[in-house]
Design a protein around this motif. Structure first.
Motif, PDB file in Angstrom:
ATOM      1  N   GLU A 181      42.221  43.757  42.620  1.00  0.00           N
ATOM      2  CA  GLU A 181      42.875  44.597  43.626  1.00  0.00           C
ATOM      3  C   GLU A 181      44.150  43.919  44.154  1.00  0.00           C
ATOM      4  N   THR A 212      41.420  47.678  39.756  1.00  0.00           N
ATOM      5  CA  THR A 212      42.098  48.404  40.825  1.00  0.00           C
ATOM      6  C   THR A 212      41.412  49.737  41.081  1.00  0.00           C
ATOM      7  N   THR A 237      48.785  51.978  40.787  1.00  0.00           N
ATOM      8  CA  THR A 237      48.740  50.593  40.309  1.00  0.00           C
ATOM      9  C   THR A 237      48.312  50.549  38.846  1.00  0.00           C
TER      10      THR A 237
END
Length: 255
Positions: free
Chosen positions: A170, A202, A207
């Motif tokens: 993350e 993630t 992202t």
């Protein structure tokens, strides 16, 4: 391309005989050298457990994980520590920088622990900082930096030792949208220019769209896989969102 990471029929159980939870269920996949792979999945899907097993923080119940030719499931504790130090780079959501050290010292510490010659440390730190565009903050302490700068310093620390595999957990979770974009562009550059192999967990589709391949994990198994190929990042993002819809709900609900 050779495989940097090979996971073969791995399973992970938690609990005792009366209450067993299977976090990873007969999961197999490969990550090739120079690949940028994202892992997504609902809460409780097993993605964090998978990352912990790959990073040697945890161990699998059955199966094998091979990284750069070494089966980490068979390494003893003292060998695991050396393996982790020499072969893996880590990027965490909360940066994990030492507050009493400057950016330069935080990055250099990774090389010192690895046993790098003092005469080589400064040039390696400078070169890595230039690649991540953080040369201007090398003399600053973490409290003097923005969140994005701290995460790029953490990224520099992860890659300065030239690890076989960079594991990102993350990495944009604590960043605003502008800082996230700058960090992800840095990841993209490292992957394309230096062929850095990245495995990133993630929950965020934006992202994930910077990766070249996405593994979707559900109930400890691979639910789906997407390969970016010749897609633009926007096209890849839309495909990621389609899989999110298949899993049920929108990105915020599912991930």
């Amino acid at each position: 391309m050779p495989s940097i990471l090979h996971a073969s029929h791995i399973e992970k159980y938690f609990g005792n005989k009366g209450n067993v939870t299977k976090a990873i269920d007969d999961l197999s996949f490969d990550v090739e050298k120079g690949d940028f792979v994202g892992i997504m999945g609902p809460s409780g899907s097993g993605k964090t457990t998978l990352l912990n097993c790959i990073s040697t923080i945890d161990t699998v119940t059955t199966g094998n994980i091979t990284i750069n030719g070494q089966d980490i499931t068979k390494l003893k504790k003292k060998h695991l520590e050396k393996f982790r130090r020499d072969e893996l780079g880590f990027i965490f959501q909360d940066f994990n920088l030492l507050d009493t050290l400057t950016a330069f010292e935080n990055i250099a510490l990774a090389l010192t622990i690895q046993g790098e010659k003092p005469s080589n440390i400064a040039s390696k730190v400078q070169t890595t900082a230039e690649k991540l565009e953080i040369s201007s903050v090398l003399n600053k302490f973490p409290y003097e930096m923005s969140g994005g700068q701290k995460q790029r310093v953490a990224s520099a620390r992860a890659i300065v030792t030239n690890p076989s595999l960079v594991l990102a957990d993350e990495p944009t979770g604590a960043l605003d949208s502008k800082s996230s974009r700058l960090l992800l562009e840095s990841f993209e550059k490292l992957n394309q220019d230096l062929k850095t192999t990245i495995l990133m967990v993630t929950h965020d589709a934006f992202t994930a769209s910077y990766a070249n391949r996405i593994l979707f994990i559900k109930d400890g198994q691979i639910f789906n896989e997407l390969v970016k190929g010749t897609d633009t990042r926007k096209e890849f993002f839309n495909k990621i969102m389609e899989v999110v819809t298949l899993l049920g709900g929108d990105a915020d609900d599912v991930f």
